[in-house]
Motif scaffolding. Structure first.
Motif, PDB file in Angstrom:
ATOM      1  N   ILE A 111     -19.840  72.136 -21.498  1.00  0.00           N
ATOM      2  CA  ILE A 111     -19.934  72.950 -22.723  1.00  0.00           C
ATOM      3  C   ILE A 111     -19.975  72.031 -23.938  1.00  0.00           C
ATOM      4  CG2 ILE A 111     -18.794  74.670 -24.163  1.00  0.00           C
ATOM      5  CD1 ILE A 111     -17.648  75.922 -21.679  1.00  0.00           C
ATOM      6  N   HIS A 112     -19.139  71.009 -23.934  1.00  0.00           N
ATOM      7  CA  HIS A 112     -19.140  70.064 -25.054  1.00  0.00           C
ATOM      8  C   HIS A 112     -20.510  69.395 -25.193  1.00  0.00           C
ATOM      9  CE1 HIS A 112     -17.656  67.251 -27.986  1.00  0.00           C
ATOM     10  NE2 HIS A 112     -17.910  66.208 -27.202  1.00  0.00           N
ATOM     11  N   ARG A 113     -21.097  69.017 -24.074  1.00  0.00           N
ATOM     12  CA  ARG A 113     -22.420  68.402 -24.115  1.00  0.00           C
ATOM     13  C   ARG A 113     -23.466  69.398 -24.638  1.00  0.00           C
ATOM     14  NH1 ARG A 113     -26.906  66.815 -20.820  1.00  0.00           N
ATOM     15  NH2 ARG A 113     -26.390  68.308 -19.185  1.00  0.00           N
ATOM     16  N   PHE A 114     -23.337  70.649 -24.223  1.00  0.00           N
ATOM     17  CA  PHE A 114     -24.239  71.699 -24.699  1.00  0.00           C
ATOM     18  C   PHE A 114     -24.106  71.880 -26.204  1.00  0.00           C
ATOM     19  CE2 PHE A 114     -24.611  76.411 -25.499  1.00  0.00           C
ATOM     20  CZ  PHE A 114     -26.001  76.468 -25.467  1.00  0.00           C
ATOM     21  N   HIS A 115     -22.883  71.891 -26.712  1.00  0.00           N
ATOM     22  CA  HIS A 115     -22.671  72.039 -28.160  1.00  0.00           C
ATOM     23  C   HIS A 115     -23.307  70.880 -28.925  1.00  0.00           C
ATOM     24  CE1 HIS A 115     -18.870  74.754 -27.625  1.00  0.00           C
ATOM     25  NE2 HIS A 115     -19.993  75.360 -27.306  1.00  0.00           N
ATOM     26  N   GLN A 116     -23.108  69.662 -28.448  1.00  0.00           N
ATOM     27  CA  GLN A 116     -23.674  68.503 -29.129  1.00  0.00           C
ATOM     28  C   GLN A 116     -25.198  68.556 -29.104  1.00  0.00           C
ATOM     29  OE1 GLN A 116     -21.517  66.417 -30.824  1.00  0.00           O
ATOM     30  NE2 GLN A 116     -20.172  68.061 -30.122  1.00  0.00           N
ATOM     31  N   TRP A 117     -25.751  68.961 -27.992  1.00  0.00           N
ATOM     32  CA  TRP A 117     -27.208  69.091 -27.872  1.00  0.00           C
ATOM     33  C   TRP A 117     -27.733  70.136 -28.851  1.00  0.00           C
ATOM     34  CZ3 TRP A 117     -30.034  73.442 -26.519  1.00  0.00           C
ATOM     35  CH2 TRP A 117     -31.400  73.242 -26.285  1.00  0.00           C
ATOM     36  N   LEU A 118     -27.074  71.276 -28.911  1.00  0.00           N
ATOM     37  CA  LEU A 118     -27.511  72.363 -29.791  1.00  0.00           C
ATOM     38  C   LEU A 118     -27.530  71.920 -31.250  1.00  0.00           C
ATOM     39  CD1 LEU A 118     -28.086  75.497 -30.124  1.00  0.00           C
ATOM     40  CD2 LEU A 118     -25.643  75.686 -30.576  1.00  0.00           C
ATOM     41  N   LEU A 119     -26.446  71.310 -31.695  1.00  0.00           N
ATOM     42  CA  LEU A 119     -26.360  70.888 -33.090  1.00  0.00           C
ATOM     43  C   LEU A 119     -27.402  69.830 -33.414  1.00  0.00           C
ATOM     44  CD1 LEU A 119     -22.471  70.747 -33.444  1.00  0.00           C
ATOM     45  CD2 LEU A 119     -24.019  72.533 -34.299  1.00  0.00           C
ATOM     46  N   GLU A 125     -29.412  93.351 -19.237  1.00  0.00           N
ATOM     47  CA  GLU A 125     -29.059  93.027 -20.618  1.00  0.00           C
ATOM     48  C   GLU A 125     -27.552  92.957 -20.725  1.00  0.00           C
ATOM     49  OE1 GLU A 125     -30.680  95.178 -23.879  1.00  0.00           O
ATOM     50  OE2 GLU A 125     -32.724  95.177 -23.068  1.00  0.00           O
ATOM     51  N   ILE A 126     -27.078  91.919 -21.413  1.00  0.00           N
ATOM     52  CA  ILE A 126     -25.638  91.771 -21.594  1.00  0.00           C
ATOM     53  C   ILE A 126     -25.328  91.677 -23.091  1.00  0.00           C
ATOM     54  CG2 ILE A 126     -25.061  90.806 -19.356  1.00  0.00           C
ATOM     55  CD1 ILE A 126     -25.412  88.048 -20.432  1.00  0.00           C
ATOM     56  N   ALA A 127     -24.191  92.252 -23.446  1.00  0.00           N
ATOM     57  CA  ALA A 127     -23.796  92.340 -24.859  1.00  0.00           C
ATOM     58  C   ALA A 127     -23.055  91.076 -25.273  1.00  0.00           C
ATOM     59  CB  ALA A 127     -22.945  93.583 -25.092  1.00  0.00           C
ATOM     60  N   CYS A 128     -23.808  89.979 -25.394  1.00  0.00           N
ATOM     61  CA  CYS A 128     -23.206  88.729 -25.848  1.00  0.00           C
ATOM     62  C   CYS A 128     -24.280  87.840 -26.442  1.00  0.00           C
ATOM     63  CB  CYS A 128     -22.497  87.997 -24.705  1.00  0.00           C
ATOM     64  SG  CYS A 128     -23.611  87.284 -23.477  1.00  0.00           S
ATOM     65  N   ASN A 129     -23.875  86.871 -27.199  1.00  0.00           N
ATOM     66  CA  ASN A 129     -24.768  85.852 -27.717  1.00  0.00           C
ATOM     67  C   ASN A 129     -25.266  84.995 -26.560  1.00  0.00           C
ATOM     68  OD1 ASN A 129     -25.115  82.895 -28.947  1.00  0.00           O
ATOM     69  ND2 ASN A 129     -25.370  84.333 -30.629  1.00  0.00           N
ATOM     70  N   TRP A 130     -26.500  84.498 -26.661  1.00  0.00           N
ATOM     71  CA  TRP A 130     -27.080  83.710 -25.567  1.00  0.00           C
ATOM     72  C   TRP A 130     -26.239  82.481 -25.225  1.00  0.00           C
ATOM     73  CZ3 TRP A 130     -28.986  78.662 -26.086  1.00  0.00           C
ATOM     74  CH2 TRP A 130     -29.067  78.161 -27.396  1.00  0.00           C
ATOM     75  N   LYS A 131     -25.586  81.906 -26.235  1.00  0.00           N
ATOM     76  CA  LYS A 131     -24.771  80.706 -26.000  1.00  0.00           C
ATOM     77  C   LYS A 131     -23.540  81.023 -25.159  1.00  0.00           C
ATOM     78  CE  LYS A 131     -24.355  79.753 -30.419  1.00  0.00           C
ATOM     79  NZ  LYS A 131     -25.224  80.829 -30.962  1.00  0.00           N
ATOM     80  N   VAL A 132     -23.010  82.228 -25.301  1.00  0.00           N
ATOM     81  CA  VAL A 132     -21.828  82.615 -24.528  1.00  0.00           C
ATOM     82  C   VAL A 132     -22.162  82.622 -23.039  1.00  0.00           C
ATOM     83  CG1 VAL A 132     -20.198  84.491 -24.073  1.00  0.00           C
ATOM     84  CG2 VAL A 132     -20.814  83.914 -26.431  1.00  0.00           C
ATOM     85  N   PHE A 133     -23.342  83.116 -22.700  1.00  0.00           N
ATOM     86  CA  PHE A 133     -23.727  83.092 -21.283  1.00  0.00           C
ATOM     87  C   PHE A 133     -23.877  81.663 -20.774  1.00  0.00           C
ATOM     88  CE2 PHE A 133     -26.606  83.035 -17.706  1.00  0.00           C
ATOM     89  CZ  PHE A 133     -26.067  84.019 -16.892  1.00  0.00           C
ATOM     90  N   TRP A 134     -24.529  80.800 -21.562  1.00  0.00           N
ATOM     91  CA  TRP A 134     -24.689  79.397 -21.148  1.00  0.00           C
ATOM     92  C   TRP A 134     -23.328  78.709 -20.984  1.00  0.00           C
ATOM     93  CZ3 TRP A 134     -28.194  77.224 -18.581  1.00  0.00           C
ATOM     94  CH2 TRP A 134     -29.561  77.436 -18.799  1.00  0.00           C
ATOM     95  N   GLU A 135     -22.403  79.002 -21.867  1.00  0.00           N
ATOM     96  CA  GLU A 135     -21.085  78.369 -21.776  1.00  0.00           C
ATOM     97  C   GLU A 135     -20.353  78.805 -20.505  1.00  0.00           C
ATOM     98  OE1 GLU A 135     -20.536  78.060 -26.627  1.00  0.00           O
ATOM     99  OE2 GLU A 135     -19.147  79.276 -25.452  1.00  0.00           O
ATOM    100  N   ASN A 136     -20.464  80.087 -20.175  1.00  0.00           N
ATOM    101  CA  ASN A 136     -19.866  80.568 -18.943  1.00  0.00           C
ATOM    102  C   ASN A 136     -20.474  79.863 -17.731  1.00  0.00           C
ATOM    103  OD1 ASN A 136     -18.331  82.901 -17.415  1.00  0.00           O
ATOM    104  ND2 ASN A 136     -20.404  82.849 -16.563  1.00  0.00           N
TER     105      ASN A 136
END
Length: 386
Positions: free
Chosen positions: A371-379, A194-205
């Motif tokens: 990351i930019h592609r991930f953000h666009q996909w998420l939105l 378990e990590i103390a971060c939002n799921w998106k933070v891990f994906w961005e890393n």
């Protein structure tokens, strides 16, 4: 971090550089902490996409197992004969959970422990109402369990809460692992964190390697291009089209502590696949699979809340490899665990910094195109699913 493949399978024109031609803004800071935003993600992104819940053969026959799919508690039923069904873990009478433990025995019926309503384990059809005697207006056919769609890819089980699930898609063609013996692989080691971060933070890393030189010394030694802060040669400024044949350092074959293969190299791989050393397949928002020449690793990302994320990491091997005298799958896992612990600590560091009231959002660099592609996909997913 995500590592793309840009090696040449044959002598063809190189792929264009993926670098961004501008520096876009990141998502606002609030989307990494806000409970309402998180709830929207669970109701859209995680409710409409295929969610990986593990290897099908790890779901025991004659058993039902609880799994988390976004905000939903789901039971996966594996019949003694091998058949699969999945349902929301909620009785249609008054909502009680049906499966109380993580794993429970399964027969022909799923019986509610509260009022003994019973359902067919294969179809979810309401079979009995316990001591209750319904009146004539009660339609049994309309009160079966609520089914959850499922499908299998390369031996992995995916679930989808949507009423009309779309096709399963990844960042690459799903046939990319056709030369790996995926169906016959056996899970040899499991690691949970378990990590103390939002799921998106891990994906961005996962989606960039700017952090690699400062965070991953061992990984940069094994994969030299990462030491340049890029995931592939095509990301370098002024790239002239040169495409290297492989990714690992000279003499290395796999992601192990010494770089040696842990067992026989998969016999069906092409020379280019062996030279590359690995192939990543990414399934937003749920998991990624890394196929090495001697084993396969899968990483599942399970959101636990706005600031908590679980990782379930599994290593899969051929039966031949597991049968080697003295073989220890946990030793094979040691190298990837080093990298994953470093990634987890970096993601937690990033999350803590984003909690500052001074941070409202950041700016992506050209190397952070994924990351930019991930953000666009998420939105887009959140908008389409509204």
């Amino acid at each position: 971090m995500r590592k793309q493949q840009w090696f040449a399978m044959t002598q063809v024109s190189p792929l264009p550089s993926p670098r961004l031609e501008f520096c876009p803004a990141t998502l606002p800071a609030a989307v990494y902490v806000d409970a309402d935003w998180y709830a929207r993600e669970m109701a859209t992104v995680f409710a409409q996409n295929w969610i990986c819940v593990g290897r099908l053969e790890d779901f025991g026959r004659g058993m039902m197992r609880r799994v988390q799919v976004g905000a939903a508690d789901v039971i996966v039923c594996r019949a003694a004969e091998g058949g699969v069904s999945a349902f929301h873990n909620s009785c249609r009478h008054r909502g009680s959970e049906l499966c109380r433990e993580a794993v429970e025995p399964l027969g022909k019926l799923i019986r509610c422990p509260y009022h003994a309503f019973a359902y067919a384990a294969d179809t979810g059809r309401l079979v009995a109402t316990g001591h209750a005697v319904p009146t004539a207006d009660f339609d049994r056919a309309a009160h079966g369990l609520l089914a959850v769609a499922w499908r299998v890819w390369a031996g992995f089980l995916f679930l989808n809460l949507g009423k009309a699930p779309r096709d399963l898609v990844a960042d690459v063609d799903l046939a990319v692992l056709d030369h790996w013996p995926m169906q016959g692989l056996v899970t040899g080691h499991v690691w949970r964190a378990e990590i103390a971060c939002n799921w998106k933070v891990f994906w961005e890393n996962y989606s960039e390697c700017l952090h690699c030189p400062g965070i991953h010394p061992e990984l940069c030694e094994l994969v030299p291009v990462y030491g340049q802060g890029i995931m592939a040669a095509s990301e370098a400024v002024g790239w002239a089209g040169e495409v290297p044949a492989g990714n690992l350092k000279l003499g290395a074959e796999s992601w192990t502590v010494g770089g040696a293969a842990c067992g026989p190299v998969f016999s069906g791989l092409t020379e280019a696949e062996r030279a590359a050393g690995y192939q990543f397949v990414t399934f937003w928002p749920t998991a990624y699979v890394v196929a090495h020449v001697d084993h396969v690793r899968s990483v599942r990302i399970v959101p636990l809340g706005p600031l908590r994320t679980a990782l379930v990491v599994e290593w899969h091997f051929s039966a031949e490899t597991l049968a080697q005298p003295g073989f220890d799958a946990s030793e094979v896992a040691d190298f990837a665990k080093i990298v994953l612990r470093q990634d987890g600590a970096a993601a937690e560091m990033n999350q803590r910094g984003m909690l500052s009231p001074a941070y409202r959002g950041g700016t992506l660099m050209p190397e952070e195109y994924e990351i930019h592609r991930f953000h666009q996909w998420l939105l887009q997913e959140m908008e389409v699913s509204r």
